[in-house]
Motif scaffolding. Structure first.
Motif, PDB file in Angstrom:
ATOM      1  N   ALA A1045     -17.828  -5.944  24.289  1.00 58.91           N
ATOM      2  CA  ALA A1045     -17.288  -6.845  23.146  1.00 58.91           C
ATOM      3  C   ALA A1045     -18.077  -6.723  21.974  1.00 58.91           C
ATOM      4  O   ALA A1045     -19.242  -6.998  22.146  1.00 58.91           O
ATOM      5  CB  ALA A1045     -16.835  -8.311  23.742  1.00 58.91           C
ATOM      6  N   THR A1049     -15.936  -9.779  16.694  1.00 60.34           N
ATOM      7  CA  THR A1049     -14.596 -10.111  16.978  1.00 60.34           C
ATOM      8  C   THR A1049     -14.314 -10.488  18.532  1.00 60.34           C
ATOM      9  O   THR A1049     -13.417 -11.348  18.522  1.00 60.34           O
ATOM     10  CB  THR A1049     -13.714  -8.771  16.993  1.00 60.34           C
ATOM     11  OG1 THR A1049     -14.453  -7.927  18.009  1.00 60.34           O
ATOM     12  CG2 THR A1049     -13.895  -8.132  15.432  1.00 60.34           C
ATOM     13  N   GLU A1051     -13.484  -9.073  20.823  1.00 60.14           N
ATOM     14  CA  GLU A1051     -12.461  -8.539  21.746  1.00 60.14           C
ATOM     15  C   GLU A1051     -13.037  -7.706  22.839  1.00 60.14           C
ATOM     16  O   GLU A1051     -13.791  -6.846  22.243  1.00 60.14           O
ATOM     17  CB  GLU A1051     -11.458  -7.584  20.925  1.00 60.14           C
ATOM     18  CG  GLU A1051     -10.597  -8.565  19.822  1.00 60.14           C
ATOM     19  CD  GLU A1051      -9.759  -7.877  18.967  1.00 60.14           C
ATOM     20  OE1 GLU A1051      -9.604  -6.738  19.378  1.00 60.14           O
ATOM     21  OE2 GLU A1051      -9.183  -8.346  18.173  1.00 60.14           O
TER      22      GLU A1051
END
Length: 1180
Positions: A1045, A1049, A1051
């Motif tokens: 990740a 972000t 993500e």
């Protein structure tokens, strides 16, 4: 091509399928003259019929029929208008049609005056003006009688050359004879060689047609109004029917300022006019009949094309594609932003590509592509690409795939007269095929015996009644191949059921010859002394069903001869002789006692044999003066037995013990079936259609005052036997059976010579004869039957007269072998009153008896399908024997008997656990799932069941035990990890026991890995390491999932899946970003609920690069392409870019979205791209 007719000639060396070697031709005869039509057949002796309008023609004053060898002639005398029409001649299965046309007698024409030289234009002055009186309106074909007629082609009147002035009108007329046409003819008008005038109908040109029912003539007119100079030139009229074609050329001259000669010559000088006429003549000789034709020639000339300013690459002159395939038409523009319009002008407005989903337009850079996904024959057209004011065109040719044969023809073998049907299946519905016989194409015009049928992809050729001429090789030919099959036609054997018999008749009597054959459709010829017998008012020939009869009334001495019946098409001849009996009466004096004049008079009866159904005529000559009285009587006998036996020494007198009682019936009727007719010199006793009741002894008595005489005549009626009773079937085997029958109750007065046996399948209507030689015995073993098929049998009795009617069909039976004896018969259980027997087949009967007895008792009244049964109510302590039979449609099989007697008593059965196979391995269940373990067992009396775990009794409410007389169940509603372990179940009956062990494993998700850490980071890579999880979930660890990740972000993206090791290297990281990493562990249950995550981010530095604010750094431009087409303008695609991760999202994908996708990144330093292939599958 207009004016060209394609003719297909038969292949050399092939014989046409026709019975005629020479066919009659259509003729045109003047009224009052005779018309003669001739036809020749391939062989002599063929029966030929002439027809008119579907009705047979017989000889008369109007028609004359003649036949000499193979030559046959039809003569129509004194032909009149009523004789005009269609005729036909038929021989066998071949039929040829021809026409007779009657014309009026042509009078001698008067000599025409010589045409004055120098006035060729006067020949065209016969054109009359149209009604309305327009000075420029003329007609090129007047209706007057002076119009020439065409005696050869289809035209009655041909269009003639015409002249018209500019602005005037003219009409060209053509008349076609329609008396011999079934459908109206097709007429086309052309200008020059190629211009079809049907597409030019409008203000200046009209086409009209009409039909006159009185004269049966079709009238076709070409009407030109407001004529222009360009209308001048050569014209052509073509007329065609189903099998004929004719054409006619004519010219139109237009006078005025607009003519081509006037255009070429500006003055009125004679030299300019001559030059223009010469040019027109030269142009006409080279095929240029008008200015339009000249322009077409100029258009076809090669010319230097100018360089296009709108197109960099144009379309090819032509493209070719197969039907159903895809094609792309591509042009390249000089200006990539140019607007393009692609139009296929050959399609109607409703089929423009912009309104059809089959046409797809693509624009990639300067290329413009038109894609046709599934080409059909409708797409065969010309296409144009228009950019601004410039065009480029091409022509697309769609090639139709060849028609293949998917199921070929099959060879067939039939008898003469049977129906034949060939069937073939092709790859495409409605395909055009050709049927051939021995290489010659079969057509409906050649013969009417072939019938062609289409059913989707199946094509049929049907021959209703096959003949020996139909044998040969038949083929079905398509554009992609052909199928071949052979037809074998065998001659049908003719059986004679009743032959003709010799007859003896007197003068003025009737003689009837009668015979019966096996085929109802067979025709024949009656011969007298070898010559064909011609029927007349006294000699009659009849054919009803299988019976052929020849009747001769008022027999004369000239009729005494040998008569024969010859069936057509068979080498068979039935002969008999007709004897003429002449009775001579000598002069006798008066008062002569009566006397009967027969060859064998006396008390011993003379036997007269007559076949049932025939006419019995007893002609008894008598004499006496005065004329005697004749009395006919029939003796009715009754036979009574008396209690008296013959002496042992006289066996020949055995008949003396019978007492005969005689009774007489007086016959005096003069009308009816049995009648008596008496004249002065003879007495005639007649029986029409003799029957069995007419058999007996007839007494003829003549009396007068002088005396009397008496003669006994014995009449015996013989007939075909009665039908036997239905046969009985026995000894049915796998493919055979024994058929038995009884003799018929009545043998027809003649001994039975033998029997004929027939067989058929139950659901069929066709009986098959099993023997060709008569069977002498009353039984027969039928073989070669199919096992498992239901059959029926019937039998015929045959004597010297013929074959009887068939017997009733036997009971249906199925050939199947009787089963063998059952196997593995065993007594499974014995109690004080019951016993169980088992076998190996279905359909059984079980019987038992006491030891020492021979009387077997059925355990059940009906058959049973199971292979075991419980026999109840047996005497306790008895010694019993059991036996089992297997039954099928062939009957019971051999029994199998228990080897030793069974004592009916209660026994002790040892306990035995029947552990299922899936419970013998480790039993795995997930946490929370139910556990249900069922174990069957045996044992008598009911055993005691005990469960333990790890040697300890089961405790707690979560584990429950349920027991029945035949099984035990371990049940856990929701499994937990503590339920894992080794379970043991034990059965006990007294001192006997049986045990089984089960291993239960309850599994769960593993815990996350331990101690994850970053070992090293270099370049774009990071090395990770971790330890196995502390809890593996009670099962093996299958692998790990590694994710990364971005720090900005957060993500998570998966880097590795199903990874087996505890260390890895994560590569392709982005410089300048910081990353977190986490790891999940996996087993058979699934991934761990939590993951091991790095505590600190790992930063990827930029080695050797320093930031210079003076240099402008622009980010890359990202572009997505599908099959080379930019996707930025399509709203169905969404594009994302987050921290170096590029994503393309497709909304509601469909099969059309499949293809090659390219992601391209571009900046000032260059570009990079990657691609992948997407395949969209439709769920089934």
């Amino acid at each position: 091509v207009p004016g060209v007719t394609s003719l297909k000639m038969p292949e050399p060396g092939k014989k046409p399928v026709s019975a005629f070697s020479k066919k009659p031709r259509s003729a045109e005869v003047a009224a009052g003259s005779p018309a003669v039509f001739e036809a020749e057949t391939e062989r002599s002796g063929v029966k030929v019929r002439w027809q008119r309008g579907g009705s047979d023609i017989s000889p008369s004053d109007k028609y004359g029929l003649a036949a000499e060898g193979t030559k046959h002639t039809l003569t129509v005398r004194d032909v009149g208008p009523a004789d005009q029409g269609s005729y036909a001649v038929i021989a066998g299965s071949s039929k040829v049609k021809f026409d007779l046309k009657v014309t009026e007698p042509v009078p001698s024409p008067a000599p025409a005056p010589a045409e004055a030289p120098g006035a060729p234009g006067e020949a065209l002055a016969s054109a009359t003006e149209e009604k309305g009186g327009s000075p420029g309106s003329t007609s090129a074909a007047p209706d007057g009688s002076g119009a020439p007629e065409d005696p050869i082609g289809l035209f009655v009147t041909r269009p003639q050359d015409g002249e018209v002035t500019t602005g005037g009108s003219i009409t060209f007329s053509a008349r076609v004879a329609g008396a011999s046409l079934l459908k109206p003819p097709t007429v086309k008008w052309f200008k020059g060689k190629w211009v079809d005038l049907s597409s030019k109908v409008g203000q200046h040109l009209q086409l009209h047609n009409s039909y006159d029912r009185t004269s049966k003539v079709y009238l076709f007119e070409l009407h030109i109004t407001d004529a222009q100079a360009t209308f001048a030139g050569g014209y052509r009229c073509e007329v065609s029917t189903k099998d004929k074609f004719d054409s006619c050329n004519f010219n139109l001259t237009v006078h005025g300022e607009g003519s081509l000669a006037s255009v070429l010559g500006s003055g009125d000088s004679h030299e300019d006019q001559h030059l223009g006429q010469m040019y027109e003549r030269i142009a006409f000789q080279h095929g240029i009949t008008d200015l339009r034709g000249m322009l077409k020639r100029l258009k076809g000339m090669k010319r230097d094309e100018k360089k296009s300013t709108a197109f960099q690459k144009k379309l090819e002159p032509a493209y070719q594609v197969s039907k159903g395939h895809k094609i792309r038409l591509t042009v390249e523009l000089a200006d990539r932003l140019g607007a393009l319009e692609a139009v296929p002008p050959a399609l109607p407005a409703s089929h423009r590509p912009c309104s059809l989903s089959l046409y797809i337009f693509e624009s990639v850079g300067a290329k413009r592509t038109l894609t046709i996904s599934q080409c059909s024959l409708a797409d065969d057209a010309a296409y144009q690409c228009v950019v601004g004011g410039e065009k480029c065109s091409t022509e697309l040719f769609v090639k139709e795939p060849p028609v293949l044969i998917t199921r070929p023809l099959e060879d067939q073998q039939v008898m003469v007269g049977q129906r034949v049907e060939f069937e073939c299946e092709v790859s495409e519905e409605g395909a055009q095929v050709k049927w051939l016989k021995d290489g010659v194409e079969l057509t409906r015009e050649e013969t009417f015996k072939y019938r062609f049928k289409k059913d989707g992809q199946r094509h049929h050729l049907i021959i209703n009644e096959a003949t020996l001429e139909d044998a040969g090789h038949y083929a079905l030919r398509t554009s992609g191949g052909q199928a071949l099959a052979e037809l074998i036609v065998q001659e049908k054997k003719l059986e004679v059921y009743q032959s003709i018999a010799d007859l003896t008749v007197g003068a003025k009597d009737q003689a009837v010859f009668k015979c019966e054959v096996s085929d109802e459709n067979v025709r024949g010829v009656w011969l007298k002394n070898g010559r064909e017998l011609v029927p007349d008012s006294r000699i009659k020939v009849s054919h009803i069903g299988r019976v052929h009869k020849l009747t001769i009334d008022d027999v004369t001495p000239a009729d005494e001869a040998d008569y024969s019946f010859v069936p057509e098409g068979f080498a068979c001849n039935l002969s008999a002789k007709l004897h003429f009996m002449e009775v001579k009466i000598d002069f006798v004096p008066r008062q002569e006692p009566p006397k009967i004049h027969l060859d064998c008079p006396g008390r011993k009866p003379d036997t007269i044999v007559v076949v049932a159904g025939n006419k019995l005529r007893l002609d008894v000559p008598i004499s006496g003066d005065p004329a005697p009285t004749v009395i006919w009587q029939k003796t009715i006998t009754q036979k009574n037995k008396v209690p008296a036996g013959p002496a042992p020494e006289a066996p020949g007198d055995a008949g003396d013990s019978d007492e005969w009682v005689f009774d007489r019936k007086l016959l005096c009727e003069t009308e009816g079936r049995v009648r008596v007719e008496t004249t002065k010199d003879r007495s005639i006793f007649t029986v029409e259609g003799a029957e069995k009741e007419d058999e007996g002894v007839y007494i003829v008595t003549v009396k007068n005052p002088v005396g009397e005489d008496q003669v006994n005549l014995t009449v015996k009626v013989i007939d075909v036997p009665d039908a036997p009773a239905a046969p009985k079937i026995s000894n049915v085997g796998e493919d055979s059976c024994t058929v038995q029958w009884e003799p018929p109750a009545y043998d027809g007065g003649q001994p039975v010579l033998g029997y004929i046996l027939e067989r058929k399948k139950k659901k069929s209507y066709r009986w098959m004869r099993l023997n060709f030689d008569l069977l002498r015995e009353l039984s027969h073993e039928a073989r070669r039957m199919i096992e498992g098929v239901v059959y029926e049998m019937r039998v015929y009795a045959v004597n010297a007269i013929g074959m009887s009617r068939p017997s009733p069909a036997s009971q249906p039976f199925m050939p199947i072998g009787p089963p063998s004896e059952p196997t593995h018969l065993a007594v499974e259980d014995v109690t004080d009153t019951t016993g169980v027997g088992a076998g190996g087949l279905d359909g059984y009967s079980v019987e038992y008896c006491r030891e020492g007895c021979s009387e077997w008792v059925a355990a059940l009244p009906a058959l049973m399908e199971r292979t075991s049964m419980l026999v109840k109510d047996l005497p306790t302590g008895a010694q019993m024997l059991f036996r089992v039979r297997a039954h099928n449609m062939a009957g019971p099989g051999a029994p199998v008997t228990t080897k030793e007697p069974v004592t009916v008593q209660e026994i002790l059965q040892r306990p035995r656990l029947q552990l299922p196979r899936h419970l013998r391995q480790t039993i795995q269940r997930k946490v929370g799932e139910p556990v249900n373990l069922l174990i069957p067992f045996q044992g008598k009396p009911r055993p005691q069941v005990t469960w333990t775990k790890e040697g300890q009794p089961l405790a707690g409410e979560e584990v429950s035990i349920r027991n029945s007389p035949t099984d035990t169940i371990l049940f856990i509603r929701a499994a937990r990890r503590v339920h894992s372990g080794t379970y043991q179940v034990m059965l006990r009956i007294e001192n006997m026991e049986d045990k089984a062990t089960l291993v239960l494993q309850i599994v769960d998700k593993p815990s996350p890995p331990q101690d994850i850490r970053v070992i090293e980071a270099w370049g774009f890579n990071v090395a990770l390491e971790w330890k196995a999880p502390q809890d593996d979930g009670n099962t093996e660890i299958w692998g790990y999932t590694v994710q990364k990740a971005d720090k900005k972000t957060m993500e998570w993206f998966t880097v590795l899946e199903h990874y087996r090791r505890t260390h890895c290297v994560v590569s392709e990281l982005i410089i300048g970003n910081g990353y977190y990493f986490r790891v999940f562990s996996h087993n058979m249950v699934g991934p761990s609920d939590k993951a091991a995550t790095t505590k600190e981010p790992v930063f990827i530095p930029k080695p050797g690069i320093t930031y210079d604010p003076k240099v402008e750094s622009l980010g890359p431009w990202i572009s997505w392409f599908k099959n080379g087409l930019d996707l930025r303008a399509d709203a169905r695609f969404r594009m994302f870019s987050k921290q170096g991760v590029l994503t393309l999202e497709i909304r509601k994908p469909c099969p059309f979205d499949g293809g090659i996708y390219v992601c391209r990144a571009t900046n000032l330093q260059g570009e990079a791209q990657c691609e992948c292939r997407l395949e969209v599958r439709v769920p089934q």
